[in-house]
Scaffold this motif. Structure first.
Motif: not given
Length: 246
Positions: A127-155
């Motif tokens: 992408m950088t060699a061409r001077g153009y690119g778009r990357i979209v990474n799918v995260a989660s609201i859990g990554g912002k807040e933290g959710v009890p019981g799914i510590s690995a996923y939220t981390a």
């Protein structure tokens, strides 16, 4: 629907079904040539998908060699890589941290966080060699807040958000923009990995009172991945029905 991705080469990880399939179908409908990376590519059903992928590759995104091979194969098939959507991930069990198995913790982080890193690292030089690119990474609201019981996923998802910010700043002057999306729970087959109590607790946190629909998330991803998005990078787009306000 045609237009924004006409003739663009797009990679969607975890694209054989569920959220990834919905995203891939949306981009294909707007003209993209899509390479799908999936641990189980046989799950892809062309009739259900409504489009024929340019490439359908078996990929373990947590394995460096597998990702490198898929990137080479995709570039050969697509001719160029304009967009990468890092969607593949696993939830892991709903278990309190004190009882969370280390082996499972390591696998959840390997797929969700290290896998995102490996996929991005594999396509960024092109992408950088061409001077153009778009990357979209799918995260989660859990990554912002933290959710009890799914510590690995939220981390892991918090790590994806932090990684997205860092990579975006590294590439800010290259023409390659990197953003994330933070969805609330989406009603897919992955709910089978969760307890009913966890599912209902998640629904109760959404002010709109319902789960996110795949086409709604795909629409957010489509903007972030498009040429229209020309001045936003390092940002995490909200898709939580009012649950997140930052």
């Amino acid at each position: 629907m045609t237009g924004r991705f006409q003739d663009q080469g797009v990679i969607v990880t975890g694209g054989a079904r569920g959220i990834g399939l919905g995203i891939a179908a949306r981009l294909a409908a707007e003209g993209a040539r899509v390479a799908i990376w999936d641990l189980a590519p046989e799950a892809f059903d062309v009739d259900r998908a409504g489009f024929e992928p340019a490439a359908l590759l078996p990929v373990d995104i947590a394995d460096e060699a597998s990702v490198a091979h898929a990137a080479e194969a995709s570039l050969a098939r697509l001719g160029r890589i304009d967009v990468l959507v890092c969607n593949a991930g696993i939830n892991g069990p709903v278990v309190e941290t004190v009882a969370y198995p280390l082996e499972t913790w390591n696998r959840v982080l390997a797929v969700n966080l290290t896998g995102t890193f490996l996929c991005c690292r594999a396509v960024v030089p092109h992408m950088t060699a061409r001077g153009y690119g778009r990357i979209v990474n799918v995260a989660s609201i859990g990554g912002k807040e933290g959710v009890p019981g799914i510590s690995a996923y939220t981390a892991a998802k918090a790590g994806v958000i932090g990684f997205t910010r860092t990579l975006a700043r590294e590439l800010a002057t290259t023409g390659v923009l990197v953003n994330a999306v933070a969805p609330a729970m989406v009603e897919t087959e992955l709910l089978s990995q969760m307890t009913p109590a966890h599912i209902e607790a998640s629904r109760a946190k959404i002010p709109m009172g319902r789960f996110l629909a795949i086409p709604e998330l795909a629409a957010v991803v489509a903007f972030a991945a498009s040429p229209e998005n020309a001045f936003t990078t390092g940002f995490t787009f909200d898709a939580t029905g009012g649950r997140a306000d930052y």
